[in-house]
Motif scaffolding. Structure first.
Motif, PDB file in Angstrom:
ATOM      1  N   TYR A  17       0.836  -1.211   0.000  1.00 13.66           N
ATOM      2  CA  TYR A  17       0.000   0.000   0.000  1.00 13.66           C
ATOM      3  C   TYR A  17       0.871   1.261   0.000  1.00 13.66           C
ATOM      4  O   TYR A  17       0.539   2.248  -0.655  1.00 13.66           O
ATOM      5  CB  TYR A  17      -0.911   0.019   1.224  1.00 13.66           C
ATOM      6  CG  TYR A  17      -2.207  -0.757   1.079  1.00 13.66           C
ATOM      7  CD1 TYR A  17      -3.237  -0.303   0.256  1.00 13.66           C
ATOM      8  CD2 TYR A  17      -2.418  -1.926   1.798  1.00 13.66           C
ATOM      9  CE1 TYR A  17      -4.430  -0.997   0.150  1.00 13.66           C
ATOM     10  CE2 TYR A  17      -3.623  -2.637   1.701  1.00 13.66           C
ATOM     11  CZ  TYR A  17      -4.626  -2.160   0.872  1.00 13.66           C
ATOM     12  OH  TYR A  17      -5.808  -2.842   0.759  1.00 13.66           O
ATOM     13  N   GLU A  18       1.978   1.238   0.765  1.00 13.56           N
ATOM     14  CA  GLU A  18       2.844   2.423   0.832  1.00 13.56           C
ATOM     15  C   GLU A  18       3.430   2.765  -0.543  1.00 13.56           C
ATOM     16  O   GLU A  18       3.651   3.926  -0.862  1.00 13.56           O
ATOM     17  CB  GLU A  18       3.993   2.196   1.840  1.00 13.56           C
ATOM     18  CG  GLU A  18       3.548   2.015   3.289  1.00 13.56           C
ATOM     19  CD  GLU A  18       3.123   3.312   3.975  1.00 13.56           C
ATOM     20  OE1 GLU A  18       3.374   4.396   3.417  1.00 13.56           O
ATOM     21  OE2 GLU A  18       2.531   3.218   5.077  1.00 13.56           O
ATOM     22  N   ILE A  19       3.682   1.735  -1.330  1.00 14.92           N
ATOM     23  CA  ILE A  19       4.208   1.950  -2.684  1.00 14.92           C
ATOM     24  C   ILE A  19       3.081   2.398  -3.623  1.00 14.92           C
ATOM     25  O   ILE A  19       3.262   3.237  -4.504  1.00 14.92           O
ATOM     26  CB  ILE A  19       4.876   0.652  -3.218  1.00 14.92           C
ATOM     27  CG1 ILE A  19       6.117   0.322  -2.377  1.00 14.92           C
ATOM     28  CG2 ILE A  19       5.241   0.764  -4.696  1.00 14.92           C
ATOM     29  CD1 ILE A  19       6.668  -1.091  -2.585  1.00 14.92           C
ATOM     30  N   LEU A  21       0.003   3.940  -2.847  1.00 14.06           N
ATOM     31  CA  LEU A  21      -0.764   5.168  -2.609  1.00 14.06           C
ATOM     32  C   LEU A  21      -0.217   6.406  -3.328  1.00 14.06           C
ATOM     33  O   LEU A  21      -0.996   7.159  -3.940  1.00 14.06           O
ATOM     34  CB  LEU A  21      -0.952   5.415  -1.110  1.00 14.06           C
ATOM     35  CG  LEU A  21      -2.331   4.991  -0.594  1.00 14.06           C
ATOM     36  CD1 LEU A  21      -2.641   3.534  -0.788  1.00 14.06           C
ATOM     37  CD2 LEU A  21      -2.536   5.401   0.844  1.00 14.06           C
ATOM     38  N   PRO A  22       1.113   6.644  -3.285  1.00 12.82           N
ATOM     39  CA  PRO A  22       1.601   7.820  -4.026  1.00 12.82           C
ATOM     40  C   PRO A  22       1.339   7.717  -5.523  1.00 12.82           C
ATOM     41  O   PRO A  22       1.110   8.729  -6.202  1.00 12.82           O
ATOM     42  CB  PRO A  22       3.117   7.814  -3.750  1.00 12.82           C
ATOM     43  CG  PRO A  22       3.315   6.908  -2.587  1.00 12.82           C
ATOM     44  CD  PRO A  22       2.172   5.940  -2.552  1.00 12.82           C
ATOM     45  N   GLN A  23       1.355   6.492  -6.028  1.00  7.83           N
ATOM     46  CA  GLN A  23       1.068   6.309  -7.461  1.00  7.83           C
ATOM     47  C   GLN A  23      -0.395   6.629  -7.758  1.00  7.83           C
ATOM     48  O   GLN A  23      -0.715   7.233  -8.781  1.00  7.83           O
ATOM     49  CB  GLN A  23       1.388   4.880  -7.892  1.00  7.83           C
ATOM     50  CG  GLN A  23       2.866   4.532  -7.763  1.00  7.83           C
ATOM     51  CD  GLN A  23       3.138   3.128  -8.295  1.00  7.83           C
ATOM     52  OE1 GLN A  23       3.219   2.917  -9.494  1.00  7.83           O
ATOM     53  NE2 GLN A  23       3.284   2.170  -7.390  1.00  7.83           N
ATOM     54  N   ALA A  25      -2.185   8.709  -6.047  1.00  4.03           N
ATOM     55  CA  ALA A  25      -2.324  10.170  -5.919  1.00  4.03           C
ATOM     56  C   ALA A  25      -1.897  10.845  -7.206  1.00  4.03           C
ATOM     57  O   ALA A  25      -2.585  11.734  -7.720  1.00  4.03           O
ATOM     58  CB  ALA A  25      -1.490  10.669  -4.741  1.00  4.03           C
ATOM     59  N   SER A  26      -0.779  10.389  -7.773  1.00  3.26           N
ATOM     60  CA  SER A  26      -0.320  11.079  -8.976  1.00  3.26           C
ATOM     61  C   SER A  26      -1.188  10.719 -10.183  1.00  3.26           C
ATOM     62  O   SER A  26      -1.329  11.518 -11.115  1.00  3.26           O
ATOM     63  CB  SER A  26       1.175  10.837  -9.208  1.00  3.26           C
ATOM     64  OG  SER A  26       1.400   9.749 -10.001  1.00  3.26           O
ATOM     65  N   THR A  29      -4.331  13.116  -9.635  1.00  7.10           N
ATOM     66  CA  THR A  29      -4.099  14.556  -9.465  1.00  7.10           C
ATOM     67  C   THR A  29      -4.106  15.246 -10.828  1.00  7.10           C
ATOM     68  O   THR A  29      -3.440  14.799 -11.759  1.00  7.10           O
ATOM     69  CB  THR A  29      -2.753  14.791  -8.747  1.00  7.10           C
ATOM     70  OG1 THR A  29      -2.828  14.171  -7.466  1.00  7.10           O
ATOM     71  CG2 THR A  29      -2.475  16.276  -8.573  1.00  7.10           C
ATOM     72  N   TYR A 149      -5.723   1.559   4.900  1.00  6.45           N
ATOM     73  CA  TYR A 149      -5.207   2.156   3.661  1.00  6.45           C
ATOM     74  C   TYR A 149      -6.330   2.492   2.675  1.00  6.45           C
ATOM     75  O   TYR A 149      -6.245   3.496   1.953  1.00  6.45           O
ATOM     76  CB  TYR A 149      -4.166   1.236   3.019  1.00  6.45           C
ATOM     77  CG  TYR A 149      -2.837   1.323   3.745  1.00  6.45           C
ATOM     78  CD1 TYR A 149      -1.980   2.412   3.542  1.00  6.45           C
ATOM     79  CD2 TYR A 149      -2.457   0.345   4.654  1.00  6.45           C
ATOM     80  CE1 TYR A 149      -0.776   2.519   4.226  1.00  6.45           C
ATOM     81  CE2 TYR A 149      -1.248   0.436   5.341  1.00  6.45           C
ATOM     82  CZ  TYR A 149      -0.423   1.525   5.124  1.00  6.45           C
ATOM     83  OH  TYR A 149       0.764   1.637   5.803  1.00  6.45           O
ATOM     84  N   MET A 156      -8.380  10.509  -0.459  1.00  4.89           N
ATOM     85  CA  MET A 156      -7.850  11.116  -1.704  1.00  4.89           C
ATOM     86  C   MET A 156      -8.999  11.479  -2.634  1.00  4.89           C
ATOM     87  O   MET A 156      -8.973  12.507  -3.305  1.00  4.89           O
ATOM     88  CB  MET A 156      -6.993  10.084  -2.467  1.00  4.89           C
ATOM     89  CG  MET A 156      -5.592   9.945  -2.015  1.00  4.89           C
ATOM     90  SD  MET A 156      -4.828   8.734  -3.162  1.00  4.89           S
ATOM     91  CE  MET A 156      -3.508   8.213  -2.109  1.00  4.89           C
TER      92      MET A 156
END
Ligand code: SME
Length: 169
Positions: A17-19, A21-23, A25-26, A29, A149, A156
């Motif tokens: 999940y940590e890997i 989630l930023p993906q 978000a981008s 966005t 998560y 988001m």
């Protein structure tokens, strides 16, 4: 971002999940089409976790209506308070159901699904505007880590809903 998801093999659920989630978000966005964003989120979650079913229901008038998802065909409309999804909507609270047979009123879209998580999605006024639904054909897959998560994923979505063009009626 590039239309390719980076998923690291051999790491635990939390790190996955940590890997991811930023993906996510981008991915969403700067994109102001809600349907496109919900479609990509469900695809990314499916590619990562290979659950039985993952997707969204959106509040339209008095019902939840099937929205972007990955998996087999599913019930199209769910009434307020009905099933796990309708309960998450009514209570405004995440539902972790390790065994759907033990959840009174569970709506069986598929007999293969035995465990379920439903997370409510809020608008900026804290109204529930939709839900994220995950179904598994295994009893030992979905847990509190997923709830934690997936709630972040739904936050988001709340953030992008603040762009007026994304509020889908
Ligand atoms: N089982 C859900 C219905 C939706 S499907 O699982 C995709 C429920 O009880 O609300």
């Amino acid at each position: 971002m590039a239309e390719e998801l980076y998923i690291q093999a051999g790491v635990g659920k939390k790190e996955t999940y940590e890997i991811l989630l930023p993906q996510l978000a981008s991915l969403i966005t700067g994109e102001n089409d809600l349907t496109a964003n919900l479609a990509n989120i469900s695809a990314a979650l499916n590619d990562t976790f290979h659950w039985w079913w993952v997707g969204f229901y959106w509040v339209k008038k008095e019902e939840l209506v099937l929205s972007p998802f990955q998996g087999p065909i599913a019930c199209t409309r769910i009434k307020f308070g009905r099933g796990v999804c309708g309960t998450a909507w009514k209570e405004g609270k995440s539902q972790l159901v390790p065994d759907v047979n033990a959840f009174p009123g569970h709506i069986a879209c598929s007999s293969s699904s035995v465990a379920e998580i439903v997370i409510p999605i809020f608008d900026r006024e804290k109204n529930v505007v939709g839900v994220l639904d995950v179904d598994s054909e295994r009893f030992d897959v979905l847990d509190e880590t997923d709830v934690y998560y997936l709630e972040l994923v739904c936050k988001m979505i709340t953030n992008i809903l603040n762009q007026e063009s994304q509020i889908k009626k």
